[in-house]
Every structure is written in structure tokens, then in C-alpha cells.
Write a protein that holds these residues in place. Structure first.
Motif, PDB file in Angstrom:
ATOM      1  N   ASP A   1      -7.530  -2.063  -3.205  1.00 19.18           N
ATOM      2  CA  ASP A   1      -6.472  -2.937  -2.101  1.00 19.18           C
ATOM      3  C   ASP A   1      -6.568  -3.768  -1.808  1.00 19.18           C
TER       4      ASP A   1
ATOM      5  N   ASN B   1      -4.801   0.853   5.410  1.00 23.30           N
ATOM      6  CA  ASN B   1      -4.697   2.300   4.121  1.00 23.30           C
ATOM      7  C   ASN B   1      -5.038   3.370   4.748  1.00 23.30           C
TER       8      ASN B   1
ATOM      9  N   THR C   1     -11.298  -1.055  -1.128  1.00 23.01           N
ATOM     10  CA  THR C   1     -10.950  -3.037  -1.496  1.00 23.01           C
ATOM     11  C   THR C   1     -12.270  -2.867  -2.117  1.00 23.01           C
TER      12      THR C   1
ATOM     13  N   GLU D   1       1.358  -0.856  -0.013  1.00 23.14           N
ATOM     14  CA  GLU D   1       0.093  -0.223   0.116  1.00 23.14           C
ATOM     15  C   GLU D   1       0.637   1.737  -0.343  1.00 23.14           C
TER      16      GLU D   1
ATOM     17  N   HIS E   1      -9.670  -0.702   5.201  1.00 22.32           N
ATOM     18  CA  HIS E   1      -8.626  -1.410   6.117  1.00 22.32           C
ATOM     19  C   HIS E   1      -7.853  -0.517   6.812  1.00 22.32           C
TER      20      HIS E   1
ATOM     21  N   MET F   1      -8.287   5.303  -1.544  1.00 15.80           N
ATOM     22  CA  MET F   1      -7.798   3.772  -1.403  1.00 15.80           C
ATOM     23  C   MET F   1      -9.363   3.177  -1.296  1.00 15.80           C
TER      24      MET F   1
END
Length: 505
Positions: A241, A171, A212, A139, A168, A210
Motif C-alpha cells: 500500500d 485494504n 504498508t 488496490e 488502511h 496487504m
């Protein structure tokens, strides 16, 4: 006397072997006197049987994927094929040094190059580096590449990174390490990304978003392409992510969704074992406009030509290739965690054409276990103190799902942590606890694609059994572990950082 016998002897070396061909004193004479110990270290003395028993006993106190079901949500603790271990232990792989010249490590370089290409293909990216050795380091590396991209374009004003509230924790931490300000946006009522909140957050100071997909709630972001358009229209970059990548392989990829950079968890998606702090591997892939900023070097390949007499037989020559002057430099002392890369390469080579099936089974297992937990039999339902509620409104989840234990807490005070602790007594690792934070009293479960129906049925049955137990029993769990229930408040206020058997210095 040898340490294989019951008498420990004066040396107590902990192993038994024949006397060396060369006397130790002769070997010692080769060591400069200034480097020799004046006194022997005060190491514990044990015979070989004692030492073996000690470490075998320690191993029985550990829990791992090889000892039981490990439904740790968002961490993908799944079975790792033993074939990978055989491959990584081949002499031509585990007996080489990272400073050996290219012509001596053509096999490993070929593996690195193939792994880069494989990851590019499955993610829709243009270039991959295998250098980062953890997901969080991946990351950080990707955000640094994005940061240098903006700097090269003269947009140093872009100092904000957007993350959803279900992201998360690594991040925002990774972006903060790059000096960015974090803008958190809320999820919608269905648990998915709120596009209106995203539109309100982007601007001329947006560096990246960012996220996921699927999210940590186990939900696929169906409007991710529109979200990418919103961020790109504002001049920002999209970062993926890859923690939940195993839910979409073969179905779609971050490149199709509109992402510019992605990190992969080789220690999750591609079966490299992890846990307990490592070993991990977090390569990143980027679109072509970010490739010049990648860490250097990466594995390169060119066709063999007859004018190269030193080249080995074969069609290609592999080498470490510099990225260029715009590279962010190195983020790892060598070129990534070679063992993790080779294991993942073995997994990919073995199952490459079946990775879509892997994703299908991961999603199937998640939905099956969720259904079994939320729909107990009538006989079982009558005995349960209170059923959990689901963490998000959705008819279908992806590879993982969340449960809120709030109903149980409101009825008799039993918390999500109590359930997690009690599961240890039933022989399971605890699910992820209290994450994501937007789900109160949250348990996040991920069965992975490698668990059988029988295992999932038994887990659901045992989960229901815990819900039917005496609340006082559950609140005091666990009972079968080496360490029982810990007074966390006392422990936080009275830190003990030294083993009690070790004297104060």
C-alpha cells in the motif's frame, strides 16, 4: 441591461459580455425542435457581482492546504507547487481528447511513458499502469492482477488475504470486492508486524498479504523482508500500500523489500492536489510475473525508423499498447486521470534528484513535531491538564505519528474528538481521528515535508494551549466554524437528506 449593473434584469445570467455576433435565435434554429426546452429552467437568477460574491463567500467557508496547516495523518496533505498547474493548463495537454489518434497526442503519450518508467525506478517494479484513478482503485486493480495470476496457475483455492490490524480500511475492502476472505493479524507490543502471527495465518489458501511500510503508526517494519519470505514460501504474493511512500523514497523501495505489486498515490506522494473526493490517481506497479494481467492499454514506445513516413520528428514513437489476452481489462473508462498524471510528472521532473531529501524532511518534521508536543516547557507543563501518551513504543517514527488522548479523557472527560474540534478554532485542520483503531482515543498527525519549523512550533504551542483550557470549553468546540458541534447521535437517527429550502416533490 447588462448584468454588471445593479439592476439584475430579466435574464439574470450571472455574467457580463457583449452581445453575440450571431443572434441566439439563429443558433437555436440549428437545434432540432425535439431537443429544445419548452420552458426555461427555474435556475436562481443573479447578477455577475452577486454570483461572484456568492462563490467567494463559499470559498471562505472551506479549509484547504492553501489556507492553513493540514496535519491529516496518512493522507499527506502537503503544498502542491504552482508550476504543476501551469504545465497541466498548456493547450497541448488540457485541450486534447482521449480518443484522438496517437500521432496527435505524442506529447501526452511521452509524459505517460516517462511517468511509468519513473514509478518503476523508484519502486523497484518492472511495469506500471497509470489507469486507476484512486488509491483504493489501485488496490483493487493490483489484487485483481494477483487473483488472475493464481487462477492461471490453477490455484483457485487461494481465497484469503492477510492484513495487519493497523492496515488502511481500504485494504480489506478492496480485497473483499475481489471475493477474498480477510484474515486480520495483530501487531506486536511495539506496534509492528507480529511474525509469529503471520506464520500462523499463512497457508495453501493464502493469496496475498496487504501492508504498508511505514505502517499507519508511523513505524518502519524492520522485518518486512522476512515477512515477504514467509508469504512467498506459502505461495502468496506481497502487496504494498503506497499511502506512506513519501517516507522512504530514495532510501529503499518495495521491490527491495520483497513486494510483488504496489499502488502509488500520485495525489499524495507526488503532489497532485486531492481532497473532497478527488481528483485522485492510484497507478500500480508490478513485478514481471504479474505484468501480463495489468489493465490495458499502457503507454508504449519504440524507436523511430525511416520507413515510417507518418511519424513526427524525434527519436521515439509513442503509442497505446495492448497488454495482451491475460489482461484484467479496463478499470477506468479512459487511461487514467491525465491531469493528475501530468502534475505528478512535473513534480517528478522538477524534484526527481531531490526526492530523497523530501523523505528526509518528512521524517524530520514528524519527529520534531512529536518531540515538541510530548516535551512542553516546564512552565507550560504545569498548566496542562494531562499529556497524551504515544501510540507506539519507539524512539523514532517515520513520516507520521500517533497520540492517545486517553490520559486526558480519564482525567476530565476530554476526548480525542474534542481536541480535534478545538484545533479548528485555532485555524488548523483536524488530524486524523480514531485511526488506527488499535490506538485508543487516537490522533494521527503528519506534518509533511513542506511545513516550516515556525509552523510546527506554533502548532505545538497551540496544542498545549488547548490541553490547558477549561474542559467545558474544549468539549463544546468548535466555535468559529460555520457549523458548530453536531449532535451526531441525533443526526444518525434523524437523517435529513434534503436542503430545507428545497420543496418536497
Amino acid at each position: 441591461m447588462s448584468d454588471i449593473f445593479s439592476f439584475r434584469g430579466a435574464e439574470g445570467t450571472g455574467w457580463s459580455q457583449p452581445k453575440p455576433a450571431i443572434p441566439p435565435q439563429e443558433l437555436l434554429s440549428e437545434v432540432p425542435a425535439s431537443l429544445r426546452r419548452e420552458k426555461l429552467p427555474k435556475w436562481p437568477r443573479a447578477s455577475e457581482p452577486e454570483l461572484v460574491r456568492h462563490y467567494t463567500w463559499l470559498s471562505k467557508r472551506n479549509f484547504g492546504i492553501d489556507t492553513g496547516f493540514y496535519p491529516l495523518g496518512s493522507c499527506t496533505m502537503k503544498h502542491n507547487p504552482r508550476l504543476n498547474e501551469k504545465i497541466v493548463q498548456l493547450a497541448g495537454i488540457d485541450r486534447i481528447h482521449p480518443l484522438q489518434p496517437d500521432n496527435q497526442v505524442q506529447g501526452l503519450l511521452a509524459i505517460y511513458f516517462e511517468m511509468q518508467e519513473m514509478l518503476e525506478i523508484c519502486s523497484g517494479m518492472d511495469q506500471v499502469t497509470l489507469q486507476p484513478v484512486a488509491g483504493a482503485q489501485g488496490e483493487f486493480t493490483a489484487i485483481r492482477c494477483i487473483q488472475e495470476f493464481h487462477r492461471k496457475n490453477g490455484e483457485v483455492n487461494r481465497n484469503k488475504v492477510i492484513v495487519p490490524d493497523s492496515a488502511h480500511g481500504t485494504n480489506p475492502a478492496s480485497a473483499s470486492m475481489c471475493g477474498y476472505e480477510i484474515i486480520e493479524i495483530p501487531s506486536g507490543i511495539d506496534g509492528r508486524l507480529d511474525l509469529n502471527a503471520l506464520k500462523a495465518a499463512v497457508g495453501e489458501d493464502t493469496a496475498a498479504m496487504m501492508i504498508t511500510n511505514p505502517s499507519t503508526l508511523g513505524l518502519f517494519e524492520t522485518e518486512i523482508a522476512e515477512a515477504a519470505n514467509i508469504v512467498h514460501s506459502a505461495g502468496g504474493q506481497m502487496y504494498y500500500d503506497g499511502a506512506n511512500f513519501n517516507a522512504i523514497l530514495g532510501k529503499t523501495n518495495p521491490g527491495i523489500m520483497g513486494f510483488d505489486a504496489v499502488h502509488y498515490n500520485l495525489h499524495k506522494t507526488f503532489s497532485q492536489p486531492h481532497g473532497g473526493g478527488g481528483p485522485g490517481s492510484g497507478p500500480i506497479g508490478v513485478k514481471s510475473h504479474l505484468a501480463e494481467f495489468l489493465p490495458t492499454p499502457i503507454a508504449g514506445r519504440r524507436e523511430k525508423v525511416d520507413s515510417d513516413p507518418e511519424l513526427l520528428d524525434g527519436d521515439y514513437w509513442y503509442f497505446w499498447k495492448d497488454v495482451g489476452d491475460s489482461s484484467i481489462g479496463k478499470v477506468q473508462q479512459w487511461n487514467g486521470n491525465a491531469g493528475a498524471v501530468v502534475r505528478a510528472w512535473g513534480f517528478y521532473r522538477r524534484y526527481g534528484k531531490q526526492l530523497e531529501k523530501m523523505s528526509e524532511h518528512a521524517v524530520l518534521n514528524s519527529n520534531y513535531l512529536r518531540h515538541k508536543i510530548m516535551n512542553p516547557s516546564e512552565d507550560t507543563k504545569s498548566k496542562i491538564n494531562a499529556m497524551p501518551t504515544e501510540g507506539a513504543n519507539s524512539e523514532l517514527v517515520m513520516h507520521e505519528f500517533t497520540l492517545s488522548m486517553t490520559p486526558l479523557k480519564e482525567r476530565n472527560g476530554i476526548t480525542g474528538k474534542d481536541i480535534a474540534k478545538r484545533l479548528l478554532d485555532y485555524g488548523y485542520m483536524s488530524p486524523t481521528l480514531y485511526f488506527p483503531q488499535i490506538v485508543p482515543e487516537c490522533l494521527m498527525l503528519e506534518p509533511t515535508e513542506t511545513e516550516s519549523k515556525e509552523v510546527l512550533d506554533k502548532f505545538a504551542e497551540d496544542f498545549h494551549a488547548i490541553l490547558a483550557e477549561d474542559p467545558e470549553l474544549v468539549a463544546s468546540a468548535p466555535y468559529s466554524t460555520p457549523v458548530k458541534r453536531v449532535d451526531e447521535v441525533w443526526a444518525a437517527r434523524n437523517l435529513v437528506l434534503r436542503h430545507p429550502s428545497r420543496p418536497q416533490e
